[in-house]
Design an enzyme around this catalytic site. Structure first.
Site, PDB file in Angstrom:
ATOM      1  N   GLU A   1      -4.278  -2.708   1.069  1.00 16.41           N
ATOM      2  CA  GLU A   1      -4.861  -3.608   0.021  1.00 16.41           C
ATOM      3  C   GLU A   1      -3.331  -4.495   0.000  1.00 16.41           C
ATOM      4  O   GLU A   1      -2.015  -4.366   0.565  1.00 16.41           O
ATOM      5  CB  GLU A   1      -4.275  -2.913  -1.690  1.00 16.41           C
ATOM      6  CG  GLU A   1      -3.836  -4.107  -2.398  1.00 16.41           C
ATOM      7  CD  GLU A   1      -3.457  -2.597  -3.621  1.00 16.41           C
ATOM      8  OE1 GLU A   1      -3.459  -1.496  -3.955  1.00 16.41           O
ATOM      9  OE2 GLU A   1      -2.707  -3.051  -4.603  1.00 16.41           O
TER      10      GLU A   1
ATOM     11  N   ASP B   1       4.891  -4.536 -11.003  1.00 14.45           N
ATOM     12  CA  ASP B   1       5.580  -4.088  -9.514  1.00 14.45           C
ATOM     13  C   ASP B   1       7.369  -3.773 -10.046  1.00 14.45           C
ATOM     14  O   ASP B   1       7.625  -3.507 -10.872  1.00 14.45           O
ATOM     15  CB  ASP B   1       5.841  -4.858  -8.545  1.00 14.45           C
ATOM     16  CG  ASP B   1       4.490  -4.505  -7.896  1.00 14.45           C
ATOM     17  OD1 ASP B   1       3.686  -3.914  -7.555  1.00 14.45           O
ATOM     18  OD2 ASP B   1       3.474  -6.065  -8.453  1.00 14.45           O
TER      19      ASP B   1
END
Lengths: 416, 273
Positions: free
Chosen positions: B55, B66
């Protein structure tokens, strides 16, 4: 309703009202570009909000808080000595600076804090730029006995240190955000991260008309009281509607708040003043509509300062509250259909207007609101002596004394 | 609606791995960290040591999903001048290892590039499709159309807060696999993977998903083993990025990445009992 003074002139009965946009989209702008994890919370918020605004108990409670806590209705003040510098046009200020906590922000905060109670949540988080929204949120949290965490860019905690202390005195925890440009956009990122992790107990009390649906429509509705009051007050004072309604635009909450009541008055020009920073041509500014292109940031599609890769460009303004690279989607829509006009006001022009209002009227505006004042001076000159300009004085300047003193080099006052 | 008959490369690989009686190890790396060549080298090390699917994260200025570890790497990648086009370069290089590559991207860089231009460039780079953490199917009309046209995977996320209606909608819109967020939160290493992850995978399958992979908070072999009991794939990001952040030299990075990958690869194999 017929014969009401100020009835829209020259509009056909079939003209489409612009005052009933509920989202998620405003034309091509708005939406919900957020992680799936937040969708349930946004749905819950929307459902709670839709129920509340038709519930007499909610309406009464919010109205009571407006009257007995905020000090609404806020007054209007005509400022002839200031207007003498605007070609003789009449300038009228809507005094949101006189609200409890010192700005318009409390209107939205009280609405959302009542919704938070209805959702059974006990923890409030908020982002703040200038600190005005953070102070308003900390205030409401104290009033309602809720826990409050405010995210604030580290850069902003320095230029608005007075408001940091205010929030702390009110019992809120202020978390300086050290990522990215360390300003408002990064504070929103951090608040979103907190929200995803704590959404069961926590309401994200977003402070402007940006973000994912339902925030833009809901925050606008809570601020629309500004324009409803001001429209009637100007009619009572002058017997007619203003020619121009001017307001500063960062995210755009105070502007949409005063614009909304006038959207169906086609003869009233709506003028949003964006932060031009060092000048739009320098690239160091926060004028998202003037200098940006459509994109997605913080959950909505709207005008945005971004580079050719779609990376957000850091904004620049002397005013922490306008220092944001995006803008609420309804403003992007109003700009795209030509209903409102957006112009940049740079730091120098804003600070001149700041000083002028202080010296001529004894009113110290927030630097954010000074952008609107600078725009009003120009609009007044364009209109000439018969013109009427209504300005949303969205906040007071106490928090900006240090910045202004530095700008004017302290002893400057002795020279005039 | 799909005009593409070709099966998803990622789905085929996941099904193959399921046939081996284990879960897949899906490893995340941000493009351009520590630099473009370093990121490609790291991906090769990971594939050699047992990562099945890569990924590749397209660095973005405002990564709201994140946590601090990936933020640090992404900020460094952008400060180092990483561009969107580097993602295509990285995808091309890493695909050459034989491991399928998915690009993880926040939505604005794709919008800015143009969805209609991004999709064929992904195909040209050999990437299998996109993972889109801030794009829900409700807003994805243009992407669904383009990914159908080009035969690209579109991996949407489900979360513990997703209602049955939303699970059904997301499952129906996904191609490749469905990404189950193990927890309410952002990326990062956590001491435990919540029990809600297993429930979410079960509910996602009940909503019609064949292939479900679990991400967020998995960083150890033991956690990978736990998740591998019920999921088709285990997605790990911060643990790999941490290895790169902590590395004193390229050789040290390789050693650290190999160790992390081997532990996780053993985990996804030990999970089926």
């Amino acid at each position: 309703m017929t014969g009401e003074p100020g009835q829209p002139r020259g509009t056909s009965r079939t003209a489409r009202s612009l005052r009933h946009e509920e989202g998620p989209y405003f034309g091509d702008f708005g939406g919900r570009f957020v992680p799936e994890a937040l969708i349930a919370a946004l749905d819950e918020l929307e459902t709670t909000y839709r129920k509340a605004i038709v519930d007499p108990e909610f309406i009464d409670e919010l109205d009571r808080l407006h009257r007995t806590y905020t000090g609404r209705p806020s007054i209007i003040t005509e400022v002839p000595r200031f207007a003498a510098h605007a070609g003789g046009a009449r300038i009228i200020l809507k005094r949101e600076d006189l609200n409890h906590t010192g700005s318009h922000k409390i209107n939205n905060v009280l609405g959302q804090v009542l919704l938070t109670q209805r959702m059974g949540k006990t923890r409030l988080i908020a982002e703040t730029g200038a600190g005005q929204h953070g102070v308003a949120t900390a205030t409401a949290a104290a009033l309602m006995g809720m826990e409050c965490v405010v995210y604030m860019g580290e850069e902003d905690t320095r230029r608005q240190s007075l408001n940091v202390a205010r929030m702390q005195l009110l019992g809120a925890e202020v978390i300086p955000v050290m990522t990215g440009s360390r300003t408002l956009k990064d504070a929103i990122n951090e608040a979103l991260r907190d929200w995803v992790a704590n959404v069961d107990t926590t309401h994200y009390l977003l402070g402007t008309v940006a973000g994912p649906h339902p925030f833009p429509a809901m925050v606008r509705d809570f601020h629309s009281i500004i324009g409803r009051e001001a429209r009637q007050q100007v009619l009572d004072l002058t017997g007619r509607l203003p020619d121009v309604v001017a307001a500063c635009v960062g995210g755009g909450s105070n502007a949409i708040g005063i614009f909304h009541a006038f959207l169906d008055d086609p003869d009233v020009r709506l003028l949003g003043l964006e932060a031009g920073g060092d000048g739009v041509e320098t690239g160091r500014h926060a004028a998202s509509i003037t200098g940006g292109v459509p994109g997605v940031l913080h959950g909505a599609r709207s005008f945005l300062l971004q580079d050719e890769d779609g990376q957000t460009i850091e904004s620049h303004s002397i005013s922490a509250g306008l220092d944001y690279p995006g803008v609420g989607p309804e403003h992007s829509w109003l700009a795209s259909i030509g209903r409102a006009e957006y112009r940049p006001v740079n730091d120098v022009e804003a600070m001149e207007a700041f000083r002028l209002l202080c010296r001529t009227e004894g009113i110290m505006p927030a630097i954010e609101s000074a952008h609107a004042l600078a725009g009003a001076l120009v609009a007044g000159r364009e209109l000439g002596p018969d013109g009427i300009v209504l300005v949303n004085l969205s906040g007071r300047g106490d928090k900006d004394v240090e910045t202004a003193a530095r700008w004017f080099k302290l002893a400057d006052g002795a020279t005039s | 609606m799909s005009v593409t008959a070709a099966p998803s490369r990622v789905a085929s690989r996941l099904a193959e791995i399921r046939g081996e009686g284990r879960a897949a190890l899906i490893g995340y790396l941000p493009v351009g960290f520590p630099d473009l060549a370093g990121c490609i080298a790291a991906a090769r090390v990971m594939v050699d040591a047992g990562v099945d699917i890569l990924e590749l994260g397209l660095p973005y200025s405002d990564p709201v999903m994140d946590g601090p570890v990936i933020q640090r790497a992404v900020t460094a990648a952008l400060a180092g001048g990483t561009r969107v086009r580097d993602t295509f370069t990285a995808a091309r290089e890493v695909t050459a290892t034989g491991a399928p590559v998915l690009v993880m991207t926040y939505w604005n860089p794709v919008l800015r590039y143009g969805v209609g231009a991004f999709a064929p460039d992904l195909v040209e780079a050999g990437a299998a499709g996109l993972i889109t953490p801030d794009l829900i199917p409700d807003e994805a009309g243009e992407w669904i159309e383009a990914s159908d046209r080009y035969g690209l995977d579109r991996v949407f996320l489900v979360a513990p807060s997703s209602t049955p209606e939303r699970l059904a909608r997301t499952v129906a819109a996904s191609r490749g696999f469905v990404y189950a967020a193990s927890t309410m939160g952002v990326t990062g290493e956590r001491t435990t993977v919540g029990a809600q992850a297993e429930r979410l995978v079960r509910d996602t399958r009940a909503a019609g998903a064949d292939l479900v992979c679990v991400g967020l908070g998995v960083s150890t072999g033991a956690q990978a083993a736990e998740v591998a009991r019920y999921a088709d794939g285990v997605i790990v990001g911060s643990a790999f990025v941490r290895a790169l952040l902590d590395a004193a030299s390229p050789a040290d990075a390789e050693a650290r990445l190999t160790a992390v990958t081997e532990e996780l690869a053993a985990g996804v194999r030990g999970g089926k009992s």
